[in-house]
Design a protein around this motif. Structure first.
Motif, PDB file in Angstrom:
ATOM      1  N   ALA A   1     -17.236 -30.984  43.131  1.00  0.00           N
ATOM      2  CA  ALA A   1     -17.828 -31.138  44.464  1.00  0.00           C
ATOM      3  C   ALA A   1     -17.340 -30.092  45.456  1.00  0.00           C
ATOM      4  O   ALA A   1     -17.870 -30.014  46.567  1.00  0.00           O
ATOM      5  CB  ALA A   1     -17.522 -32.532  45.010  1.00  0.00           C
ATOM      6  N   GLN A   2     -16.353 -29.282  45.068  1.00  0.00           N
ATOM      7  CA  GLN A   2     -15.837 -28.248  45.971  1.00  0.00           C
ATOM      8  C   GLN A   2     -16.793 -27.052  46.015  1.00  0.00           C
ATOM      9  O   GLN A   2     -17.657 -26.874  45.158  1.00  0.00           O
ATOM     10  CB  GLN A   2     -14.451 -27.796  45.517  1.00  0.00           C
ATOM     11  N   LYS A   3     -16.604 -26.221  47.006  1.00  0.00           N
ATOM     12  CA  LYS A   3     -17.425 -25.020  47.137  1.00  0.00           C
ATOM     13  C   LYS A   3     -17.129 -24.045  45.990  1.00  0.00           C
ATOM     14  O   LYS A   3     -16.029 -24.022  45.453  1.00  0.00           O
ATOM     15  CB  LYS A   3     -17.165 -24.342  48.474  1.00  0.00           C
TER      16      LYS A   3
ATOM     17  N   THR B   1     -16.655 -20.928  46.074  1.00  0.00           N
ATOM     18  CA  THR B   1     -15.594 -19.969  46.385  1.00  0.00           C
ATOM     19  C   THR B   1     -14.218 -20.549  46.062  1.00  0.00           C
ATOM     20  O   THR B   1     -13.346 -19.826  45.555  1.00  0.00           O
ATOM     21  CB  THR B   1     -15.663 -19.590  47.871  1.00  0.00           C
ATOM     22  N   TYR B   2     -14.026 -21.831  46.349  1.00  0.00           N
ATOM     23  CA  TYR B   2     -12.728 -22.449  46.042  1.00  0.00           C
ATOM     24  C   TYR B   2     -12.527 -22.559  44.536  1.00  0.00           C
ATOM     25  O   TYR B   2     -11.444 -22.243  44.016  1.00  0.00           O
ATOM     26  CB  TYR B   2     -12.633 -23.828  46.687  1.00  0.00           C
ATOM     27  N   ARG B   3     -13.562 -22.978  43.812  1.00  0.00           N
ATOM     28  CA  ARG B   3     -13.434 -23.114  42.358  1.00  0.00           C
ATOM     29  C   ARG B   3     -13.137 -21.768  41.713  1.00  0.00           C
ATOM     30  O   ARG B   3     -12.308 -21.669  40.804  1.00  0.00           O
ATOM     31  CB  ARG B   3     -14.698 -23.743  41.768  1.00  0.00           C
TER      32      ARG B   3
ATOM     33  N   ARG C   1      -8.808 -32.233  46.119  1.00  0.00           N
ATOM     34  CA  ARG C   1      -9.818 -31.217  45.811  1.00  0.00           C
ATOM     35  C   ARG C   1     -10.111 -31.137  44.317  1.00  0.00           C
ATOM     36  O   ARG C   1     -10.839 -30.243  43.873  1.00  0.00           O
ATOM     37  CB  ARG C   1      -9.359 -29.855  46.341  1.00  0.00           C
ATOM     38  N   GLY C   2      -9.547 -32.043  43.551  1.00  0.00           N
ATOM     39  CA  GLY C   2      -9.858 -32.130  42.134  1.00  0.00           C
ATOM     40  C   GLY C   2      -9.071 -31.197  41.249  1.00  0.00           C
ATOM     41  O   GLY C   2      -8.778 -31.532  40.102  1.00  0.00           O
TER      42      GLY C   2
ATOM     43  N   TRP D   1     -15.738 -25.361  32.540  1.00  0.00           N
ATOM     44  CA  TRP D   1     -14.616 -24.762  33.265  1.00  0.00           C
ATOM     45  C   TRP D   1     -14.054 -23.529  32.565  1.00  0.00           C
ATOM     46  O   TRP D   1     -13.437 -22.695  33.205  1.00  0.00           O
ATOM     47  CB  TRP D   1     -13.496 -25.785  33.461  1.00  0.00           C
TER      48      TRP D   1
ATOM     49  N   TYR E   1      -6.171 -27.497  41.438  1.00  0.00           N
ATOM     50  CA  TYR E   1      -5.421 -26.552  42.259  1.00  0.00           C
ATOM     51  C   TYR E   1      -4.511 -25.729  41.359  1.00  0.00           C
ATOM     52  O   TYR E   1      -4.271 -26.074  40.189  1.00  0.00           O
ATOM     53  CB  TYR E   1      -4.604 -27.283  43.317  1.00  0.00           C
TER      54      TYR E   1
ATOM     55  N   LEU F   1     -14.176 -34.468  41.563  1.00  0.00           N
ATOM     56  CA  LEU F   1     -13.821 -33.914  42.864  1.00  0.00           C
ATOM     57  C   LEU F   1     -13.832 -32.392  42.838  1.00  0.00           C
ATOM     58  O   LEU F   1     -14.245 -31.745  43.808  1.00  0.00           O
ATOM     59  CB  LEU F   1     -12.446 -34.425  43.292  1.00  0.00           C
ATOM     60  N   PHE F   2     -13.381 -31.813  41.735  1.00  0.00           N
ATOM     61  CA  PHE F   2     -13.357 -30.354  41.643  1.00  0.00           C
ATOM     62  C   PHE F   2     -14.777 -29.788  41.622  1.00  0.00           C
ATOM     63  O   PHE F   2     -15.050 -28.750  42.243  1.00  0.00           O
ATOM     64  CB  PHE F   2     -12.594 -29.931  40.392  1.00  0.00           C
TER      65      PHE F   2
END
Length: 636
Positions: free
Chosen positions: A538-540, A542-544, A485-486, A567, A488, A535-536
């Protein structure tokens, strides 16, 4: 040598007929005039009409009914002036309709590559053919590579380095063909001796003389050296011969190719490695390789916590056993500089010395050929020389894996001469390039797995040379690939976050130490690892947002801070190296290259205090420090 290939150089009765080569060349020139809309390129493309007519009608191994035949000859175009030739030749020979999209076929995309990259890729294809033939034998793998380019490409650094590697490796299945005008001959003759000195066979022919061209091609098939043919042309006449539209012009070549393919299929059916060859030819991976890969590094995790370069080296040794198609090229420096990884029944990984420019071009050719998985090992500073090849791989969606060791600017005594400050930022700015910067052995293995699974572009791992003195507290996640997920959360705050430390690579370990110092000072901090920005991103959302949180953020990386603002947000702070000449200074703990847990702790305290004071002033408060801030000096 199989009989069908041994007789491939003999002309058919149709092609040997009087005037037949001239009729074929005339048809090609007419097609060039129709399809090439750029007046600068059309005359140069017509120069190669004679060579293409002889090659396709007499020598080239291809079957119009099976354009993806694994043992077909490869025809590569390296320069924009010749970009229309692959489509025209395919259409005239009945192989396939001419594609309207220039990005539809790999051979079409060759024309759009940086100068010299196509020639290097052709040599890489010849290397792939040599390695596959060594594994499966000449009865199954027995084709050649033909590359057409401009003479100006011969003097480029990537072409010269690739040619030197071809001579060293004995790649006698590659033939480079360049076109030039008679007025350009003195300039070309000054370049050709360089190729002769590199172990190449060099010939000059008249671009309009079919007999000379056929003799040069036949000679290139007999010699045990890579070959270079220079086709010299005179200015075009004002009028050209009439074009005869005869569909039977290429019938002889089609029959010869179909016969060669039928003979090859009979040999393949009898070969004991048929299943393995078909798997590799279709770029498929062995069954359960991913499970075996995860089990191997899980079982080896009890042997200690090696630095990422050591973990990557161990991973390569395991992958050589799981993936026989893995082909590694290495430079003089890198994770495999002092090690020759050998596989059962195979040769050692090929060393390219300091010729990293040519090495990267060869890796592209290996990937474009098919059947092998290309991997290169070098250093992060070599990116500046490999950049055209990296861009070319990204443009053409080639799966190439790069393992680059970090030169450790902020710790090495002699690293100031290299100063790899902006390389990471420039790589992340390259479209379709996946950049990984793992923090420890666990992330290294996960990032290698992601690179192996990605098939639509290049992947690059930068590996920190410093030994990890700590490890992530990730036992609760089991075998989950968190790098997929790029980014975490490595360590969450026990209570509400007051600051978030976002880091990559070895700096994640430093962030964990800084978190403990902040905890002692009464401040709650979370640590986030961001091994792959692409990859990060490309995540939704809400996850970021859940990973980064709403607290003030500090980015930590031993490189330029360019791009980190996406970021960190408007109130974030970056701890890294933003200039040249920065070296650790023991007497100045806040020097630019001094990235330590103590400095991170101090910067976090100052950032939170400044934002708190600004918030209180805006709200009309008295600016008192939040709980825990009074103990910062005593802690740090």
């Amino acid at each position: 040598m199989p009989k069908d290939h041994a007789t491939a150089s003999l002309p058919t009765d149709l092609a040997a007929a009087t005037g037949m080569p001239d009729r074929l060349a005339t048809a090609i020139r007419h097609a060039v005039t129709i399809h090439e809309t750029d007046p600068r390129y059309a005359p140069q493309a017509r120069v190669m009409a004679g060579f293409c007519a002889v090659l396709w009608s007499r020598f080239l191994r291809f079957d119009p009914a099976s354009p993806e035949w694994p043992d077909r000859d490869r025809f590569i175009v390296s320069s924009p002036p010749y970009r229309v030739l692959p489509g025209i030749m395919a259409e005239l020979s009945g192989q396939a309709p001419r594609p309207t999209d220039p990005n539809a076929r790999a051979s079409e995309r060759q024309a759009c590559g940086p100068n010299g990259q196509g020639l290097g890729a052709a040599i890489g294809m010849a290397l792939a053919e040599q390695k596959l033939a060594a594994r499966f034998g000449r009865s199954v793998v027995n084709h050649r590579v033909w590359a057409v380019g401009c003479w100006t490409e011969l003097s480029t650094g990537v072409a010269l380095e690739s040619a030197a590697l071809a001579g060293q490796l004995g790649l006698d299945r590659v033939t480079l063909v360049v076109g030039l005008w008679e007025s350009e001959r003195p300039q070309v003759e000054a370049i050709l001796p360089r190729y002769s000195a590199s172990g190449w066979s060099v010939r000059k022919v008249d671009a309009c003389n079919a007999e000379q061209i056929a003799a040069a091609i036949a000679s290139s098939q007999r010699t045990h050296k890579p070959c270079l043919i220079a086709c010299v042309a005179t200015p075009e006449p004002a009028s050209s011969p009439a074009v005869i539209d005869d569909p039977g012009l290429w019938a002889g070549a089609a029959r010869r190719g179909a016969s060669a393919r039928r003979s090859w299929l009979r040999r393949l059916l009898k070969d004991r490695q048929k299943t393995e060859f078909e798997r590799m030819a279709h770029n498929q991976r062995p069954a359960f390789w991913q499970q075996d890969w995860q089990r191997s590094w899980r079982d080896g995790s009890g042997t200690g916590r090696p630095a990422p370069p050591v973990a990557a080296r161990r991973g390569l040794e395991t992958l050589h056993e799981l993936l026989p198609e893995l082909t590694c090229l290495r430079s003089r420096q890198g994770i495999m500089a002092d090690l020759s990884v050998r596989r059962a029944g195979a040769e050692a990984d090929q060393s390219c010395g300091t010729q990293v420019n040519g090495m990267a071009a060869l890796l592209n050719g290996i990937a474009m050929h098919g059947g092998l998985l290309a991997c290169g090992a070098s250093t992060i500073i070599a990116v500046d020389r490999m950049r055209p090849a990296l861009r070319y791989a990204a443009m053409t969606d080639q799966q190439v894996i790069y393992l680059l060791t970090d030169d450790d600017l902020h710790r090495g005594e002699s690293a100031g001469g290299w100063q790899p400050v902006e390389q990471l930022a420039s790589l992340r700015a390259m479209p379709n390039m996946m950049v990984f910067r793992p923090a420890d052995h666990r992330e290294t293995m996960e990032c290698m797995e992601l690179a192996l699974r990605r098939t639509n572009g290049p992947s690059l791992l930068t590996l920190e040379s410093a030994i990890s003195c700590s490890a992530h507290e990730r036992e609760q996640y089991g075998l989950t690939n968190l790098c997929a997920r790029g980014g975490y959360v490595v360590a969450e705050a026990e209570h509400a976050r007051q600051v978030t430390l976002v880091a990559t690579g070895h700096e994640v370990i430093l962030a964990l130490k800084a978190r403990r110092l902040l905890k002692e000072a009464g401040m709650e901090a979370a640590v986030v690892s961001l091994p792959c920005w692409e990859l990060f991103a490309a995540q939704k959302m809400t996850y970021r947002n859940a990973v980064l949180g709403t607290a003030p953020r500090i980015g930590i990386e031993a490189a330029s801070g360019f791009g980190w603002e996406r970021w960190l947000g408007p109130d974030g702070l970056f701890v890294g190296i933003d200039g040249f000449g920065a070296t650790p200074a023991p007497d100045r703990p806040d020097s630019a290259a001094d990235i330590t847990p103590e400095r991170i702790c101090r910067d976090a305290m100052r950032l939170v205090r400044r934002l708190s004071e600004a918030t209180m002033q805006t709200a009309g408060g008295n600016g008192a420090a939040p709980p825990g801030m009074a103990s910062v000096d005593a802690c740090v």
